[in-house]
Design a protein around this motif. Structure first.
Motif, PDB file in Angstrom:
ATOM      1  N   SER A  39     -11.777  -6.584   4.356  1.00  8.19           N
ATOM      2  CA  SER A  39     -11.899  -6.743   5.807  1.00  8.19           C
ATOM      3  C   SER A  39     -10.538  -6.576   6.480  1.00  8.19           C
ATOM      4  CB  SER A  39     -12.452  -8.130   6.137  1.00  8.19           C
ATOM      5  OG  SER A  39     -11.498  -9.125   5.800  1.00  8.19           O
ATOM      6  N   ALA A  40     -10.575  -6.472   7.796  1.00 14.30           N
ATOM      7  CA  ALA A  40      -9.332  -6.389   8.575  1.00 14.30           C
ATOM      8  C   ALA A  40      -8.534  -7.678   8.440  1.00 14.30           C
ATOM      9  CB  ALA A  40      -9.652  -6.105  10.035  1.00 14.30           C
ATOM     10  N   ASP A  41      -9.224  -8.830   8.385  1.00 12.34           N
ATOM     11  CA  ASP A  41      -8.532 -10.107   8.212  1.00 12.34           C
ATOM     12  C   ASP A  41      -7.798 -10.154   6.874  1.00 12.34           C
ATOM     13  OD1 ASP A  41      -9.376 -11.036  10.671  1.00 12.34           O
ATOM     14  OD2 ASP A  41     -11.109 -12.114   9.849  1.00 12.34           O
ATOM     15  N   GLU A  42      -8.441  -9.634   5.839  1.00 12.36           N
ATOM     16  CA  GLU A  42      -7.815  -9.612   4.514  1.00 12.36           C
ATOM     17  C   GLU A  42      -6.592  -8.693   4.507  1.00 12.36           C
ATOM     18  OE1 GLU A  42      -9.129  -9.049  -0.161  1.00 12.36           O
ATOM     19  OE2 GLU A  42     -10.640  -8.895   1.410  1.00 12.36           O
ATOM     20  N   ALA A  43      -6.679  -7.569   5.206  1.00  9.70           N
ATOM     21  CA  ALA A  43      -5.533  -6.661   5.314  1.00  9.70           C
ATOM     22  C   ALA A  43      -4.381  -7.353   6.035  1.00  9.70           C
ATOM     23  CB  ALA A  43      -5.933  -5.387   6.056  1.00  9.70           C
ATOM     24  N   GLY A  44      -4.692  -8.069   7.111  1.00  5.76           N
ATOM     25  CA  GLY A  44      -3.662  -8.808   7.838  1.00  5.76           C
ATOM     26  C   GLY A  44      -3.021  -9.877   6.988  1.00  5.76           C
ATOM     27  N   ARG A  45      -3.822 -10.551   6.190  1.00  3.06           N
ATOM     28  CA  ARG A  45      -3.282 -11.586   5.291  1.00  3.06           C
ATOM     29  C   ARG A  45      -2.382 -10.954   4.236  1.00  3.06           C
ATOM     30  NH1 ARG A  45      -0.798 -15.804   3.983  1.00  3.06           N
ATOM     31  NH2 ARG A  45      -1.531 -16.903   2.161  1.00  3.06           N
ATOM     32  N   ALA A  46      -2.763  -9.790   3.704  1.00  5.57           N
ATOM     33  CA  ALA A  46      -1.932  -9.101   2.702  1.00  5.57           C
ATOM     34  C   ALA A  46      -0.581  -8.733   3.303  1.00  5.57           C
ATOM     35  CB  ALA A  46      -2.648  -7.859   2.185  1.00  5.57           C
ATOM     36  N   VAL A  47      -0.583  -8.259   4.534  1.00  2.00           N
ATOM     37  CA  VAL A  47       0.676  -7.926   5.212  1.00  2.00           C
ATOM     38  C   VAL A  47       1.517  -9.180   5.401  1.00  2.00           C
ATOM     39  CG1 VAL A  47       1.674  -7.115   7.391  1.00  2.00           C
ATOM     40  CG2 VAL A  47      -0.222  -5.867   6.341  1.00  2.00           C
ATOM     41  N   ALA A  48       0.896 -10.269   5.812  1.00  2.00           N
ATOM     42  CA  ALA A  48       1.630 -11.523   6.020  1.00  2.00           C
ATOM     43  C   ALA A  48       2.235 -12.037   4.716  1.00  2.00           C
ATOM     44  CB  ALA A  48       0.704 -12.571   6.630  1.00  2.00           C
ATOM     45  N   VAL A  94       6.201  -8.677  -4.716  1.00  2.00           N
ATOM     46  CA  VAL A  94       5.133  -8.551  -3.716  1.00  2.00           C
ATOM     47  C   VAL A  94       3.776  -8.505  -4.404  1.00  2.00           C
ATOM     48  CG1 VAL A  94       4.128  -7.066  -1.938  1.00  2.00           C
ATOM     49  CG2 VAL A  94       6.595  -7.478  -1.969  1.00  2.00           C
ATOM     50  N   ALA A  95       3.658  -7.718  -5.453  1.00  2.00           N
ATOM     51  CA  ALA A  95       2.391  -7.614  -6.185  1.00  2.00           C
ATOM     52  C   ALA A  95       1.979  -8.967  -6.757  1.00  2.00           C
ATOM     53  CB  ALA A  95       2.506  -6.577  -7.300  1.00  2.00           C
ATOM     54  N   ASP A  96       2.937  -9.714  -7.297  1.00  2.00           N
ATOM     55  CA  ASP A  96       2.645 -11.045  -7.831  1.00  2.00           C
ATOM     56  C   ASP A  96       2.170 -11.984  -6.728  1.00  2.00           C
ATOM     57  OD1 ASP A  96       3.320 -10.245 -10.385  1.00  2.00           O
ATOM     58  OD2 ASP A  96       5.298 -11.211 -10.368  1.00  2.00           O
ATOM     59  N   ALA A  97       2.844 -11.952  -5.584  1.00  2.00           N
ATOM     60  CA  ALA A  97       2.463 -12.816  -4.466  1.00  2.00           C
ATOM     61  C   ALA A  97       1.054 -12.475  -3.976  1.00  2.00           C
ATOM     62  CB  ALA A  97       3.472 -12.692  -3.330  1.00  2.00           C
ATOM     63  N   LEU A  98       0.735 -11.185  -3.899  1.00  2.00           N
ATOM     64  CA  LEU A  98      -0.599 -10.776  -3.476  1.00  2.00           C
ATOM     65  C   LEU A  98      -1.661 -11.217  -4.477  1.00  2.00           C
ATOM     66  CD1 LEU A  98       0.129  -7.189  -2.114  1.00  2.00           C
ATOM     67  CD2 LEU A  98      -0.535  -9.189  -0.768  1.00  2.00           C
ATOM     68  N   SER A  99      -1.346 -11.123  -5.756  1.00  2.00           N
ATOM     69  CA  SER A  99      -2.332 -11.504  -6.772  1.00  2.00           C
ATOM     70  C   SER A  99      -2.576 -13.005  -6.785  1.00  2.00           C
ATOM     71  CB  SER A  99      -1.897 -11.018  -8.158  1.00  2.00           C
ATOM     72  OG  SER A  99      -0.769 -11.745  -8.604  1.00  2.00           O
ATOM     73  N   MET A 100      -1.607 -13.798  -6.330  1.00  2.00           N
ATOM     74  CA  MET A 100      -1.766 -15.248  -6.302  1.00  2.00           C
ATOM     75  C   MET A 100      -2.338 -15.756  -4.986  1.00  2.00           C
ATOM     76  SD  MET A 100       1.500 -16.698  -8.409  1.00  2.00           S
ATOM     77  CE  MET A 100       2.759 -15.686  -7.657  1.00  2.00           C
ATOM     78  N   ALA A 101      -2.368 -14.906  -3.969  1.00  2.00           N
ATOM     79  CA  ALA A 101      -2.929 -15.314  -2.675  1.00  2.00           C
ATOM     80  C   ALA A 101      -4.442 -15.455  -2.831  1.00  2.00           C
ATOM     81  CB  ALA A 101      -2.583 -14.294  -1.596  1.00  2.00           C
ATOM     82  N   GLY A 102      -4.942 -16.628  -2.583  1.00  2.00           N
ATOM     83  CA  GLY A 102      -6.355 -16.907  -2.806  1.00  2.00           C
ATOM     84  C   GLY A 102      -7.292 -16.160  -1.884  1.00  2.00           C
ATOM     85  N   ASP A 103      -6.814 -15.733  -0.727  1.00  2.00           N
ATOM     86  CA  ASP A 103      -7.698 -15.085   0.240  1.00  2.00           C
ATOM     87  C   ASP A 103      -7.480 -13.575   0.326  1.00  2.00           C
ATOM     88  OD1 ASP A 103      -5.194 -15.496   1.245  1.00  2.00           O
ATOM     89  OD2 ASP A 103      -5.845 -16.227   3.195  1.00  2.00           O
ATOM     90  N   VAL A 104      -6.840 -13.001  -0.709  1.00  3.37           N
ATOM     91  CA  VAL A 104      -6.614 -11.558  -0.765  1.00  3.37           C
ATOM     92  C   VAL A 104      -7.068 -11.044  -2.126  1.00  3.37           C
ATOM     93  CG1 VAL A 104      -4.897  -9.706  -0.715  1.00  3.37           C
ATOM     94  CG2 VAL A 104      -4.629 -11.674   0.795  1.00  3.37           C
ATOM     95  N   ASP A 105      -7.983 -10.074  -2.129  1.00  2.31           N
ATOM     96  CA  ASP A 105      -8.357  -9.402  -3.369  1.00  2.31           C
ATOM     97  C   ASP A 105      -7.424  -8.209  -3.510  1.00  2.31           C
ATOM     98  OD1 ASP A 105      -9.421  -8.089  -5.520  1.00  2.31           O
ATOM     99  OD2 ASP A 105     -11.372  -7.699  -4.610  1.00  2.31           O
ATOM    100  N   ALA A 106      -6.419  -8.369  -4.342  1.00  4.67           N
ATOM    101  CA  ALA A 106      -5.374  -7.353  -4.467  1.00  4.67           C
ATOM    102  C   ALA A 106      -5.668  -6.311  -5.539  1.00  4.67           C
ATOM    103  CB  ALA A 106      -4.041  -8.040  -4.765  1.00  4.67           C
TER     104      ALA A 106
END
Length: 87
Positions: free
Chosen positions: A60-69, A28-40
């Motif tokens: 932002s709330a959008d970034e939190a939603g993207r991290a959950v997704a 999960v941490a790796d996926a979050l770090s590679m997601a371009g629209d999430v500052d993990a």
């Protein structure tokens, strides 16, 4: 990204069912770090069984939603509990 020290060493117990929590946290941490629209950089990932807990802060709330997704999209993740905050 905040990683906690692994607490399990050695062979998995015979009754162990499911992925190893440390491996799932890392995935999960790796996926979050590679997601371009999430500052993990301020997200902590904790695994309880196959449930993922995300805590920390994002922009932002959008970034939190993207991290959950992103976390929910991984194989073996059954549920994502978001405790992320934003400004």
């Amino acid at each position: 990204m905040v990683f906690k020290e692994g607490t399990f060493k050695g062979e998995l117990p015979e009754h162990f069912d499911g992925p190893h929590p440390a491996r799932l946290e890392t995935a999960v941490a790796d996926a979050l770090s590679m997601a371009g629209d999430v500052d993990a950089s301020d997200i902590a990932v904790t695994c309880v069984g196959t449930r993922i807990l995300l805590s920390g802060s994002v922009g932002s709330a959008d970034e939190a939603g993207r991290a959950v997704a992103v976390a929910a999209s991984l194989k073996d993740v059954s549920e994502v509990d978001s405790r992320l905050t934003w400004l």
